[in-house]
Design a protein around this motif. Structure first.
Motif, mmCIF file in Angstrom:
data_model
loop_
_atom_site.group_PDB
_atom_site.id
_atom_site.type_symbol
_atom_site.label_atom_id
_atom_site.label_comp_id
_atom_site.label_asym_id
_atom_site.label_seq_id
_atom_site.Cartn_x
_atom_site.Cartn_y
_atom_site.Cartn_z
ATOM 1 N N UNK A 45 0.845 -1.211 0.000
ATOM 2 C CA UNK A 45 0.000 0.000 0.000
ATOM 3 C C UNK A 45 0.877 1.257 0.000
ATOM 4 N N UNK A 46 1.957 1.211 0.801
ATOM 5 C CA UNK A 46 2.847 2.377 0.904
ATOM 6 C C UNK A 46 3.475 2.709 -0.444
ATOM 7 N N UNK A 47 3.667 1.677 -1.273
ATOM 8 C CA UNK A 47 4.306 1.903 -2.569
ATOM 9 C C UNK A 47 3.314 2.236 -3.684
ATOM 10 N N UNK A 48 2.013 2.336 -3.357
ATOM 11 C CA UNK A 48 1.002 2.605 -4.398
ATOM 12 C C UNK A 48 0.703 4.088 -4.512
ATOM 13 N N UNK A 49 0.112 4.444 -5.656
ATOM 14 C CA UNK A 49 -0.261 5.829 -5.884
ATOM 15 C C UNK A 49 -1.692 6.045 -5.374
ATOM 16 N N UNK B 70 7.713 1.164 8.113
ATOM 17 C CA UNK B 70 6.856 2.030 7.296
ATOM 18 C C UNK B 70 7.234 3.498 7.481
ATOM 19 N N UNK B 71 7.556 3.867 8.714
ATOM 20 C CA UNK B 71 7.993 5.244 8.978
ATOM 21 C C UNK B 71 9.427 5.452 8.490
ATOM 22 N N UNK B 72 10.271 4.450 8.781
ATOM 23 C CA UNK B 72 11.696 4.616 8.464
ATOM 24 C C UNK B 72 11.978 4.575 6.969
ATOM 25 N N UNK B 73 11.357 3.627 6.258
ATOM 26 C CA UNK B 73 11.673 3.469 4.835
ATOM 27 C C UNK B 73 10.704 4.183 3.900
ATOM 28 N N UNK B 74 9.470 4.379 4.341
ATOM 29 C CA UNK B 74 8.466 4.967 3.443
ATOM 30 C C UNK B 74 7.942 6.317 3.932
ATOM 31 N N UNK B 75 8.497 6.815 5.028
ATOM 32 C CA UNK B 75 8.061 8.089 5.617
ATOM 33 C C UNK B 75 6.554 8.143 5.821
ATOM 34 N N UNK B 76 5.974 7.007 6.155
ATOM 35 C CA UNK B 76 4.533 6.933 6.365
ATOM 36 C C UNK B 76 4.269 6.812 7.867
ATOM 37 N N UNK C 140 6.551 8.874 12.562
ATOM 38 C CA UNK C 140 6.892 7.707 13.394
ATOM 39 C C UNK C 140 5.722 6.732 13.426
ATOM 40 N N UNK C 141 5.965 5.587 14.052
ATOM 41 C CA UNK C 141 4.890 4.649 14.364
ATOM 42 C C UNK C 141 4.643 4.771 15.861
ATOM 43 N N UNK C 142 3.412 5.079 16.239
ATOM 44 C CA UNK C 142 3.101 5.304 17.646
ATOM 45 C C UNK C 142 2.043 4.304 18.099
ATOM 46 N N UNK C 143 2.212 3.805 19.290
ATOM 47 C CA UNK C 143 1.242 2.876 19.850
ATOM 48 C C UNK C 143 0.305 3.619 20.794
ATOM 49 N N UNK C 144 -0.939 3.808 20.369
ATOM 50 C CA UNK C 144 -1.908 4.497 21.223
ATOM 51 C C UNK C 144 -2.937 3.518 21.795
#
Ligand code: SF4
Lengths: 365, 75
Positions: free
Chosen positions: A178-182, A206-212, A241-245
């Motif tokens: 999904x991160x790599x899709x338009x 996802x945060x580190x490599x895809x800035x998502x 970042x990836x955050x755990x809420x």
């Protein structure tokens, strides 16, 4: 502890609504990955509590919806065999395959039993030693441990007429696709219960490599608003970042015992997702020690080539490139009582959610 | 499908099974994937306890929201 406090209307909800509105200085698209979140967002009216510039898109997180037609056709074929009892979660009954559904087969006398747990399917096998009981093993990391536990128990107890039709999928690798899709997704609302098994660390890439950015969220109004606020805040302040809420249930490393039991029974394989095609390493199959429980290891399932329902946009909806109102069948030819595609069948399907709540906001967002 | 229900452990039957209370209804559940005691909260999915629910962390999360610094006049 009264967990209902996470859904009691009050100041907390008002504060979070206010913070979201104040922080959202641009249009933001958030994908809620999990079908249970899709339903919760509608049910609690969250879509009406956030600024119109924040668009919520559903993702590939409804296991029924991402199951390909070929699997549905196989399970229908199995239901037609006189020596087989098909045991399944209720969600799979009404899913239309290429030519029929389990429900129709059941009405025609096929032996299909709905169970809420694979452990009950195992008891069914024990009760019917003259039949092959085949459990339809669909689902993500939330569900996979229960099936692994049932298979381990079958092996220990020597119940050798228990089988699975295995179509499990795992979430993080699909999110990488999904991160790599338009699809203009700016942030992810990450699934609470899948994460309780795999842990927050599974998404860090996802945060580190895809800035998502992504936030793991619970399912109550306070959980959902807090997570949306955190995503919006990360995007507007460029702190990705990836955050755990959902700390009360999810840890960084997840449930290690559950991960171990999965690893004892399954191994990664390529899996085919409806609408997304084959994603390498995104599925699980039975490993060498358990392959004898795979119904396809003892029966050749002979199905005709699958046919996709004409005009159904489920595939694109699962990737976040279309929404249900884009589909010409939506709410006309395709309704929950008579679904054309899987996204209208499952109670967690995006089309079913849009249909159910279509008059109270969100139908066009 | 990933729906899970909070439940409280009422009685441990053996190392793999316990009775839980789910909103007033008693149910037998598999506990082989969690370390728990009577009184603990767990999440039940497909007939097994998939994880524990940490009451303290739940209370903390509510407290943090309570303490969010928002000007009362703006609400
Ligand atoms: S409305 Fe029906 S036909 Fe259209 S995408 Fe949804 S499930 Fe498919």
């Amino acid at each position: 502890m009264n967990f209902d406090q996470f859904r009691t209307p009050g100041e907390g909800i008002e504060k979070l609504k206010h913070l979201i509105a104040k922080t959202a200085d641009r249009d933001i698209t958030i994908m809620e990955v999990c079908g249970t979140h899709t339903m919760a967002l509608f049910r609690h009216g969250i879509r009406d509590m956030i600024p119109t510039g924040i668009k919520l898109l559903s993702g590939p997180g409804c296991p029924v919806c991402v199951t390909e037609n070929s699997v549905i056709d196989k399970m229908i074929w199995l239901a037609g065999q006189s020596d087989v009892i098909v045991a399944t979660f209720g969600d799979m009954l009404r899913v239309p395959g290429s030519y029929s559904s389990l429900n129709l087969q059941k009405a025609n006398g096929a032996n299909v039993q709905v169970v809420y747990s694979p452990l009950l399917a195992l008891e069914l096998a024990k009760k019917h030693p003259d039949k092959k009981v085949v459990f339809i093993a669909v689902g993500f990391e939330t569900t996979i441990p229960a099936i692994a536990v049932a298979l381990k128990s079958a092996k220990q107890r020597g119940i050798n007429n228990f089988f699975v039709l295995c179509a499990h999928k795992t979430v993080p690798i699909a999110l990488e696709a999904i991160a790599g899709m338009d699809n203009n997704v700016d942030g992810l609302l990450l699934p609470g219960h899948v994460s309780s098994i795999i842990g927050a660390n599974a998404y860090r890439f996802l945060a580190e490599q895809y800035s998502l950015p992504g936030v793991i969220a619970g399912f109550e109004p306070l959980d959902l608003l807090k997570a949306i606020y955190m995503i919006v805040d990360m995007i507007t302040s460029s702190k990705i970042a990836i955050v755990n809420a959902y700390e009360r249930v999810v840890s960084d490393t997840g449930n290690i015992k559950a991960q171990q039991v999965i690893a004892q029974v399954f191994e990664p394989c390529d899996a085919s997702w409806r609408g997304m095609g084959t994603i390498a390493g995104s599925g699980l199959k039975l490993n060498e020690d358990y392959v004898a429980f795979d119904i396809e290891s003892i029966m050749r399932i002979d199905i005709a080539p699958p046919i996709e329902p004409a005009g159904c946009l489920c595939g694109q909806i699962l990737c976040g490139t279309k929404t249900p109102p884009d589909c010409a069948h939506f709410a006309s030819k395709c309704v929950p009582e008579n679904p054309v595609g899987p996204c209208m069948v499952s109670t967690e399907g995006t089309c079913a959610a849009y249909y159910k709540y279509r008059n109270i906001g969100g139908s066009d967002s | 499908m990933c729906l899970a229900a909070p439940a409280r452990i009422t009685k441990i039957i053996d190392k793999d099974n316990a009775f839980v209370d789910i909103r007033g209804v008693t149910q037998k559940t598999n506990i082989s994937l969690v370390d728990i005691n009577v009184g603990d909260w767990v999440l039940i999915h497909a007939g097994i306890a998939i994880n524990t629910i940490d009451e303290e962390l739940a209370a903390d999360a509510l407290k943090i929201i309570d303490e969010l610094d928002v000007d009362a006049n703006e609400l």
